[in-house]
Design an enzyme around this catalytic site. Structure first.
Site, mmCIF file in Angstrom:
data_model
loop_
_atom_site.group_PDB
_atom_site.id
_atom_site.type_symbol
_atom_site.label_atom_id
_atom_site.label_comp_id
_atom_site.label_asym_id
_atom_site.label_seq_id
_atom_site.Cartn_x
_atom_site.Cartn_y
_atom_site.Cartn_z
ATOM 1 N N ASP A 176 -5.341 -3.645 -3.086
ATOM 2 C CA ASP A 176 -4.422 -3.358 -1.953
ATOM 3 C C ASP A 176 -4.401 -4.563 -1.106
ATOM 4 O O ASP A 176 -5.078 -5.115 -0.443
ATOM 5 C CB ASP A 176 -4.927 -2.111 -1.166
ATOM 6 C CG ASP A 176 -4.203 -1.575 -0.146
ATOM 7 O OD1 ASP A 176 -3.157 -2.396 0.305
ATOM 8 O OD2 ASP A 176 -4.125 -0.372 -0.214
ATOM 9 N N SER A 216 0.820 -1.278 0.148
ATOM 10 C CA SER A 216 -0.141 0.019 0.003
ATOM 11 C C SER A 216 0.966 1.388 0.194
ATOM 12 O O SER A 216 1.550 1.483 -0.835
ATOM 13 C CB SER A 216 -1.024 0.047 1.284
ATOM 14 O OG SER A 216 -1.960 0.724 1.011
#
Length: 574
Positions: A428, A100
């Site tokens: 993600d 991320s």
């Protein structure tokens, strides 16, 4: 408004063994290319250890993990790497794996010609960039119009040119494969970028290694079951193990959005998308001016605006009927929208008597009928129209990370979830575990020690606890974790926790905000409030410097402990 530097690193990718054929690679363990890079990096680590007067023949494999956390994580990651370099510890690291927001930092370093060699310079560049208003509307819009020409366009493309570009003030055009030469020379830790397959996560497969999808300079794919495609070919179309259509490699700008889309907070994401979409559709841009010059241009602009409002209102459980009635008034009499108008009339009549799934399908059908080839042929800005409509369509279906599945119809993989679909949807990885433990654990990369820098919001031990559960489910060695003890310290943690078991790895865990660098629980709370994950306003330079200092302190204050543990492992493996 300054135009940002688009490509800060001019090095070109060079073909390696993984590019000589477009075939898929099935191999257990790491690839030959990675082995060669790790061996070369091991020489750097060995020299570093010998400079400490350690007589070692085999070096321990150290992996640095940097977690997600939006822009907070990107800045903190820079601070950690700067301090590891300053303290002489970075040259002891073999791998760096990010999730991320930390990938925003890793990508930035990869796009600077000397980013990994001069971390202080990179840090100063980060501070300078974050204080500039360098998000350029026209650059973003041009990129989105180009992206809309791809058949794998998704909200990730929109996120890349809007939010990630806006937050990081950077839109790098170079690609991960361009880092092969540096990784082969061992001048940087071997980088691993983590994502997760949405379909496997949805089917609870995230509890097995199969869901984790990694990108390295050489290969992209699943470490388990060991199925990869060259990073340069990831995104091309494959069928039955053979490439049938070549697509250009996605650049770091897209990779940053793919790995860092923060999809957990849907309401915040929706609001952010709405704000940016309204800017793109209503700002005075060349595309908008050309659109308004089209026949029925005013009608087209208003129609797109209302279609977006319809989808947004549906997703936020609002009243869609007034918007349908507005669309009815706008479309009636326009030759492009004859079929769409008929469908709207039907929707207005039956809307209150249909289920939510039926309403979604009717809205999907309306979007399909609202964009037709005649309209595109007549428009002077077809790519602009495609971008607008594709974004609305992806929003309704909540489509992110569309990637052509290189394992489509591949017969040598038993798990049909991996092979039955033409597209996979990458997302993600922080939504599974907010740190890339599954990609560096011993059976994959023989990691001896993990330096885990956790920039998460909330529980500073969530990644540790989640990883222990994951490892138990997958029969992977991991040190024991006392959840109850960690829960007691969660509000005011220390700056370092060491977890050791009978087998590797040793895990050194560093919570970002702690009672050492923040002094008190009250300061810790204030830091979390200041540096929220979904803060979309700019940080001041003072705030950036404070965050850099907090992250550096966690390295500086524990330098001796890190060094001692590395030395112990070096002697143990000699």
């Amino acid at each position: 408004m300054a135009i940002p530097q688009q490509v800060a690193f001019s090095a070109q990718s060079h073909p390696g063994p993984c590019d000589e054929s477009s075939d898929i690679s099935i191999h257990v363990g790491i690839s030959d290319e990675e082995k060669a890079a790790v061996k070369k990096r091991g020489e750097v680590v060995l020299r570093t250890l010998k400079n400490l007067d350690l007589d070692v023949k085999k070096v321990p494999v150290a992996s640095v993990l940097v977690s997600g956390g939006g822009l907070r994580a990107a800045i903190a990651c820079q601070g950690v790497l700067s301090e590891l370099s300053r303290e002489g510890l970075l040259d002891m690291v073999t791998y760096i794996a990010g999730v991320s927001g930390s990938i925003w930092c890793m990508s930035s370093l990869c796009t600077q010609s000397d980013g990994w060699q001069d971390l202080e310079k990179a840090e100063n560049e980060l501070r300078r960039r974050l204080q500039e208003d360098s998000w350029n509307f026209f650059v973003a819009l041009d990129g989105l119009c180009d992206a809309a020409e791809r058949d794998d366009y998704s909200l990730t493309d929109f996120w890349s040119y809007s939010t990630v570009y806006y937050l990081t003030k950077e839109l790098p055009g170079t690609c991960l494969s361009h880092m092969r030469e540096k990784s082969e020379m061992g001048t940087m830790p071997y980088p691993i970028f983590a994502t997760i397959n949405h379909d496997l996560k949805s089917s609870e497969k995230e509890k097995t290694p199969n869901a984790w999808f990694e990108f390295t300079p050489d290969w992209a794919g699943y470490s388990t079951p060991g199925a990869y495609v060259s990073t340069t070919h990831c995104g091309s179309k494959f069928e039955g193990g053979k490439r049938i259509q070549l697509e250009p490699e996605r650049d770091f700008s897209y990779l940053k959005a793919l790995c860092g889309s923060a999809l957990a907070d849907m309401n915040t994401i929706l609001k952010t998308i709405k704000d940016f979409f309204c800017k793109f559709i209503n700002d005075s841009s060349p595309q908008e001016k050309m659109l308004l010059a089209d026949p029925e241009g005013t009608t087209l602009k208003t129609t797109m605006d209302q279609l977006f409002n319809l989808v947004y209102t549906f997703l936020t459980n609002g009243d869609c009927l007034p918007i349908l009635e507005n669309l009815q008034c706008i479309m009636t009499g326009c030759k492009y929208f004859y079929e769409a108008t008929a469908l709207i009339n039907q929707m207005i009549e039956c809307w209150g008597q249909t289920s939510r799934d039926q309403q979604r399908q009717l809205t999907q059908d309306l979007l399909g009928k609202s964009l037709n080839q005649d309209l595109l042929k007549q428009s002077s800005v077809p790519s602009f129209l495609k971008f607008l409509w594709k974004t609305i369509n992806c929003l309704l279906s909540w489509i992110w990370g569309t990637t052509h599945n290189f394992l489509y119809k591949y017969g040598d993989i038993e798990d049909k979830l991996l092979t039955k679909k033409k597209n996979i949807y990458l997302m993600d990885a922080g939504l599974a575990i907010n740190s890339a433990y599954p990609l560096v654990l011993p059976q994959v990369r023989n990691t001896d020690i993990i330096l885990s820098f956790d920039f998460s919001a909330g529980d500073p031990f969530e990644t540790i606890k989640a990883t222990e559960k994951y490892c138990k489910a997958c029969n992977i060695p991991f040190p024991p974790v006392d959840d109850a003890k960690l829960d007691q310290e969660a509000k005011a943690p220390s700056d370092l926790y060491i977890f050791e078991g009978k087998k590797p790895p040793v895990v050194m865990h560093f919570p970002l905000f702690n009672k050492v660098n923040c002094d008190s629980e009250e300061v810790i709370k204030q830091r979390h409030k200041t540096y929220q994950t979904f803060r979309f306003t700019n940080y001041s330079d003072a705030e950036v410097c404070q965050l850099l200092e907090d992250s550096k302190a966690n390295v500086r204050n524990n330098k001796d402990c890190i060094l001692m543990k590395m030395c112990e492992l070096a002697e143990a493996t000699s």
